[in-house]
Motif scaffolding. Structure first.
Motif, PDB file in Angstrom:
ATOM      1  N   PRO A  50     -65.798 -22.821 -14.310  1.00 15.99           N
ATOM      2  CA  PRO A  50     -65.057 -21.855 -14.838  1.00 15.99           C
ATOM      3  C   PRO A  50     -63.406 -21.781 -15.347  1.00 15.99           C
ATOM      4  CG  PRO A  50     -67.166 -21.464 -13.585  1.00 15.99           C
ATOM      5  CD  PRO A  50     -67.165 -22.447 -13.022  1.00 15.99           C
ATOM      6  N   LEU A  51     -63.267 -22.339 -13.805  1.00 16.48           N
ATOM      7  CA  LEU A  51     -61.336 -22.308 -14.057  1.00 16.48           C
ATOM      8  C   LEU A  51     -61.385 -23.235 -15.671  1.00 16.48           C
ATOM      9  CD1 LEU A  51     -58.355 -22.053 -13.017  1.00 16.48           C
ATOM     10  CD2 LEU A  51     -59.125 -23.357 -11.745  1.00 16.48           C
ATOM     11  N   ALA A  52     -61.549 -24.744 -15.256  1.00 12.63           N
ATOM     12  CA  ALA A  52     -61.917 -25.245 -16.381  1.00 12.63           C
ATOM     13  C   ALA A  52     -61.473 -24.482 -18.026  1.00 12.63           C
ATOM     14  CB  ALA A  52     -62.081 -26.558 -16.534  1.00 12.63           C
ATOM     15  N   LEU A  53     -63.233 -23.955 -18.127  1.00 16.34           N
ATOM     16  CA  LEU A  53     -63.871 -23.454 -19.303  1.00 16.34           C
ATOM     17  C   LEU A  53     -62.618 -22.704 -19.766  1.00 16.34           C
ATOM     18  CD1 LEU A  53     -67.219 -23.685 -18.381  1.00 16.34           C
ATOM     19  CD2 LEU A  53     -66.517 -24.725 -20.176  1.00 16.34           C
ATOM     20  N   ARG A  54     -62.212 -21.752 -19.349  1.00  9.62           N
ATOM     21  CA  ARG A  54     -61.321 -20.593 -19.590  1.00  9.62           C
ATOM     22  C   ARG A  54     -59.860 -21.436 -19.958  1.00  9.62           C
ATOM     23  NH1 ARG A  54     -63.237 -15.749 -17.784  1.00  9.62           N
ATOM     24  NH2 ARG A  54     -64.870 -15.844 -16.124  1.00  9.62           N
ATOM     25  N   ILE A  55     -59.364 -22.127 -18.995  1.00 13.87           N
ATOM     26  CA  ILE A  55     -58.146 -22.693 -19.584  1.00 13.87           C
ATOM     27  C   ILE A  55     -58.540 -23.085 -21.220  1.00 13.87           C
ATOM     28  CG2 ILE A  55     -56.411 -24.643 -19.304  1.00 13.87           C
ATOM     29  CD1 ILE A  55     -57.355 -24.328 -16.422  1.00 13.87           C
ATOM     30  N   ALA A  56     -59.939 -24.044 -20.900  1.00 14.42           N
ATOM     31  CA  ALA A  56     -59.792 -24.116 -22.998  1.00 14.42           C
ATOM     32  C   ALA A  56     -59.749 -23.018 -23.796  1.00 14.42           C
ATOM     33  CB  ALA A  56     -61.100 -24.984 -22.441  1.00 14.42           C
ATOM     34  N   ALA A  57     -60.164 -22.489 -23.985  1.00 19.22           N
ATOM     35  CA  ALA A  57     -60.334 -21.296 -23.763  1.00 19.22           C
ATOM     36  C   ALA A  57     -59.167 -20.672 -24.527  1.00 19.22           C
ATOM     37  CB  ALA A  57     -60.852 -20.143 -23.345  1.00 19.22           C
ATOM     38  N   ALA A  58     -58.175 -20.841 -23.640  1.00 16.30           N
ATOM     39  CA  ALA A  58     -56.524 -20.184 -23.630  1.00 16.30           C
ATOM     40  C   ALA A  58     -56.457 -20.696 -24.544  1.00 16.30           C
ATOM     41  CB  ALA A  58     -56.343 -19.888 -21.977  1.00 16.30           C
ATOM     42  N   THR A  59     -56.409 -22.301 -24.140  1.00 15.10           N
ATOM     43  CA  THR A  59     -55.536 -23.193 -24.990  1.00 15.10           C
ATOM     44  C   THR A  59     -56.365 -22.977 -26.506  1.00 15.10           C
ATOM     45  OG1 THR A  59     -55.856 -24.764 -23.564  1.00 15.10           O
ATOM     46  CG2 THR A  59     -55.248 -25.914 -25.751  1.00 15.10           C
ATOM     47  N   ASP A  80     -49.667 -20.747 -15.876  1.00 15.12           N
ATOM     48  CA  ASP A  80     -49.935 -20.047 -14.915  1.00 15.12           C
ATOM     49  C   ASP A  80     -51.044 -20.353 -14.126  1.00 15.12           C
ATOM     50  OD1 ASP A  80     -51.729 -19.232 -16.998  1.00 15.12           O
ATOM     51  OD2 ASP A  80     -52.081 -17.492 -16.146  1.00 15.12           O
ATOM     52  N   ARG A  81     -51.954 -21.127 -14.908  1.00 17.38           N
ATOM     53  CA  ARG A  81     -52.858 -22.026 -14.214  1.00 17.38           C
ATOM     54  C   ARG A  81     -53.071 -23.000 -14.478  1.00 17.38           C
ATOM     55  NH1 ARG A  81     -54.211 -18.881 -17.923  1.00 17.38           N
ATOM     56  NH2 ARG A  81     -56.374 -18.998 -19.545  1.00 17.38           N
ATOM     57  N   ALA A  82     -54.035 -24.230 -13.148  1.00 15.45           N
ATOM     58  CA  ALA A  82     -54.167 -25.558 -13.712  1.00 15.45           C
ATOM     59  C   ALA A  82     -54.955 -26.204 -12.922  1.00 15.45           C
ATOM     60  CB  ALA A  82     -52.936 -27.163 -14.140  1.00 15.45           C
ATOM     61  N   VAL A  83     -56.467 -26.930 -13.476  1.00 13.89           N
ATOM     62  CA  VAL A  83     -57.376 -27.196 -12.319  1.00 13.89           C
ATOM     63  C   VAL A  83     -56.869 -27.982 -10.874  1.00 13.89           C
ATOM     64  CG1 VAL A  83     -59.456 -28.439 -12.683  1.00 13.89           C
ATOM     65  CG2 VAL A  83     -59.406 -27.313 -14.512  1.00 13.89           C
ATOM     66  N   ARG A  84     -55.728 -29.561 -11.868  1.00 12.84           N
ATOM     67  CA  ARG A  84     -55.028 -29.935 -10.964  1.00 12.84           C
ATOM     68  C   ARG A  84     -54.633 -29.123  -9.749  1.00 12.84           C
ATOM     69  NH1 ARG A  84     -52.398 -32.709 -14.166  1.00 12.84           N
ATOM     70  NH2 ARG A  84     -53.576 -35.317 -13.431  1.00 12.84           N
ATOM     71  N   ALA A  85     -53.912 -28.082 -10.188  1.00 15.65           N
ATOM     72  CA  ALA A  85     -52.956 -26.984  -9.452  1.00 15.65           C
ATOM     73  C   ALA A  85     -54.083 -26.451  -7.947  1.00 15.65           C
ATOM     74  CB  ALA A  85     -52.446 -26.289  -9.548  1.00 15.65           C
ATOM     75  N   ALA A  86     -55.226 -26.371  -8.719  1.00 15.03           N
ATOM     76  CA  ALA A  86     -56.123 -25.276  -8.337  1.00 15.03           C
ATOM     77  C   ALA A  86     -57.052 -26.690  -6.985  1.00 15.03           C
ATOM     78  CB  ALA A  86     -57.573 -24.714  -8.950  1.00 15.03           C
ATOM     79  N   PHE A  87     -57.293 -27.775  -7.097  1.00 16.76           N
ATOM     80  CA  PHE A  87     -57.748 -28.543  -6.290  1.00 16.76           C
ATOM     81  C   PHE A  87     -56.810 -28.835  -4.965  1.00 16.76           C
ATOM     82  CE2 PHE A  87     -60.551 -30.575 -10.028  1.00 16.76           C
ATOM     83  CZ  PHE A  87     -61.209 -29.645  -9.533  1.00 16.76           C
ATOM     84  N   ASP A  88     -55.249 -29.211  -5.702  1.00 12.98           N
ATOM     85  CA  ASP A  88     -54.493 -29.498  -4.582  1.00 12.98           C
ATOM     86  C   ASP A  88     -54.330 -28.314  -3.318  1.00 12.98           C
ATOM     87  OD1 ASP A  88     -53.212 -31.537  -6.289  1.00 12.98           O
ATOM     88  OD2 ASP A  88     -51.249 -29.991  -7.011  1.00 12.98           O
TER      89      ASP A  88
END
Length: 565
Positions: free
Chosen positions: A262-271, A301-309
């Motif tokens: 979901p995080l990646a999908l929301r970022i894609a939608a925001a892009t 304000d958010r990123a998939v990589r940062a969440a994994f970090d």
């Protein structure tokens, strides 16, 4: 207050007269009066997202746990604490917020006292709340003035739980939502114990130490992923933005490359929302490249990589090293034995490391115990770190150990598939066990045979191509057989190995004939005859001629078939 003299029948520990505010700590006992004129801050729940889908089953399960229940004597039975765990970005907080919102709005008024919400920021070293600090905030939300909040953890915990119990006794049951806990010890002191107050906890780890009902959250399926993309984009840009529904093929690609996170999908939608003229197909194309996909899945304000970090930094050295090595396995999942080969350790220790990674939801167990898989985006993330630490991890040696394991074990399994008696291989007691192993490793072995030569292991490609042939023929995996026979043929031709080339051509012809690609099979066997005849291998030539005759007969070229035979 009684002075507790010896002539009393029993020591009294009550307060009468004087002025006190809500709660008084007397040794280990707490007397609580709820405030009548000060409103507690019991509405701190974040607003639920407008785009939410694919979680109905989970919401229903959590609501069932939160519902008030009565025991046989009509009294309320203790509500279960529910702990939701899953990978970073999987939507744990959103699930808890959506569930809590529905519980608060339930027509039967389940939680008339409201909700307490706290984000423990358990994985962020700069924001992480200790239980002592979290309890201070929760007690303030319950309208306990600062001067009446004790300093120690145990005293704050007793006061907090007593206040929750007092609310429950007055018919003002409260829901406690504890978000983003990293350990059971961080969340445990915040849990109610009065048998009535309910709690939801979220964590990236499986918190099995809370005596809670455990809920594991998985990724969204393709349909829910595309729905979420469309919902989020329309919420941002209005219902007239139909880029997702107008291009379902691009939407499917985006959903697949975001791997249901979901995080990646929301970022894609925001892009897409940030660029209203950008077609969905453009974003789908941009996400195709693996080496830049994580870079594309980021917003200011958010990123998939940062969440994994935040999850990765909690790993021990050995756990992090195995995490970085796992992407070296070419297939969709890895056995514990394969992971042990990568780490250069024994399977027992490898299993311990793998279980820790699974509890952190950085990997997940496959359906069959003893096999482990990675989310696609986590695999990319782990591989990035793997390249960075290649020397420290001895990455090349790890790959060699894995490929040698696959190569040697496949040879041992292949020995059991021949009709003639063979010496018992040490790896397997019988044919059934050999087949079970080949079935479990089929995808890994095919992937390894296909890419090994490009990674500097040509002998692995050719060895697997020959050892796997009988199995792939037996199980009728003809397309895989064609793929690895073609890969082996390319290796032999590159190194000028004419004998190997002839064998690979012969095997390729057999696989092509099995899928009724007869003309290509005839060509392969004809080339094999030429190669074997060139250096006088009469046995190889005879095999190739016989196979050529069978292929010719299949297309009714009988005179040529007779000649070949």
């Amino acid at each position: 207050m009684s002075d507790g003299t010896r002539e009393d029948a029993a020591t009294s520990n009550t307060i009468s007269g004087g002025i006190f505010f809500y709660a008084v700590v007397q040794g280990r006992d707490i007397a609580v009066q709820l405030p009548s004129q000060i409103s507690p801050a019991l509405s701190g729940l974040p607003a639920p997202a407008s785009a939410f889908t694919g979680r109905d089953k989970h919401v229903e399960q959590l609501l069932a746990d939160l519902a008030p229940r009565t025991g046989g004597a009509g009294g309320q039975r203790a509500a279960l604490v529910s702990a939701v765990s899953g990978l970073a970005g999987i939507g744990k907080t959103e699930l808890a917020v959506q569930t809590a919102t529905r519980a608060l709005n339930h027509p039967n008024n389940w939680f008339p006292g409201g909700v307490l919400f706290t984000d423990l920021a358990g994985y962020d070293p700069e924001r992480r709340l200790s239980p002592v600090r979290a309890l201070q905030g929760l007690l303030h939300a319950l309208a306990i003035p600062g001067e009446h909040i004790p300093n120690g953890l145990e005293d704050r915990q007793r006061l907090y739980r007593s206040v929750l119990a007092a609310y429950a006794r007055e018919g003002r049951r409260i829901l406690v939502v504890i978000d983003n806990a990293s350990t059971a010890s961080q969340a445990g002191p915040l849990l109610p114990t009065d048998g009535t107050t309910a709690a939801l906890v979220t964590s990236r780890h499986t918190l099995d130490g809370l005596d809670a009902r455990l809920h594991d959250l998985d990724t969204l399926d393709e349909a829910a992923s595309t729905t979420l993309l469309g919902q989020a984009l329309r919420h941002a840009r209005g219902h007239h933005d139909t880029r997702i529904t107008d291009d379902p093929q691009a939407a499917t690609v985006i959903a697949r490359l975001c791997a249901g996170l979901p995080l990646a999908l929301r970022i894609a939608a925001a892009t897409l929302a940030a660029a209203p003229t950008r077609p969905a197909a453009s974003l789908a194309a941009a996400l195709q490249a693996e080496h830049t996909r994580l870079d594309k899945l980021a917003r200011p304000d958010r990123a998939v990589r940062a969440a994994f970090d935040l999850s990765y930094q909690y790993l021990t050295f050995d756990q992090a090293r195995l995490f970085r090595l796992l992407p070296l396995n070419p297939g969709p999942d890895a056995s514990t034995t394969a992971a042990a080969c990568l780490a250069g350790t024994d399977p027992d220790h490898a299993e311990t490391l793998l279980q820790h990674l699974a509890e952190a939801h950085l990997i997940e167990p496959a359906q069959a115990w003893g096999r482990w898989r990675m989310h696609d985006l986590v695999r990319l993330y782990a591989d990035e770190h793997g390249h960075t630490h290649a020397n420290t991890d001895q990455r090349d040696s790890a790959r060699t150990r894995l490929f040698t394991h696959y190569q040697d074990t496949t040879k041992a399994a292949d020995n059991h598939l021949h009709t003639l008696p063979v010496p018992r291989a040490l790896h397997f007691p019988d044919r059934d066990h050999a087949l079970q192993w080949l079935d479990a490793e089929h995808a890994n072995l095919t992937a390894t045979a296909t890419i090994a030569s490009a990674l500097g292991h040509p002998a692995t490609t050719t060895s697997l191509a020959f050892s796997l042939g009988p199995y792939l023929d037996y199980r009728r995996y003809f397309d895989d057989w064609i793929t690895i026979a073609t890969a082996a043929l390319a290796v032999f031709r590159e190194f000028g190995d004419r004998h190997g080339e002839g064998q690979a051509l012969n095997n390729l012809g057999l696989a092509l004939r099995a899928v009724r690609r007869f003309e290509e099979a005839i060509d392969a066997h004809t080339q094999a005859v030429t190669v074997f005849r060139e250096f006088g291998d009469r046995h190889g030539e005879g095999q190739a001629l016989n196979n050529l005759g069978l292929a010719l007969r299949a297309v009714r070229r009988f005179e040529e078939a007779i000649d070949a035979h």
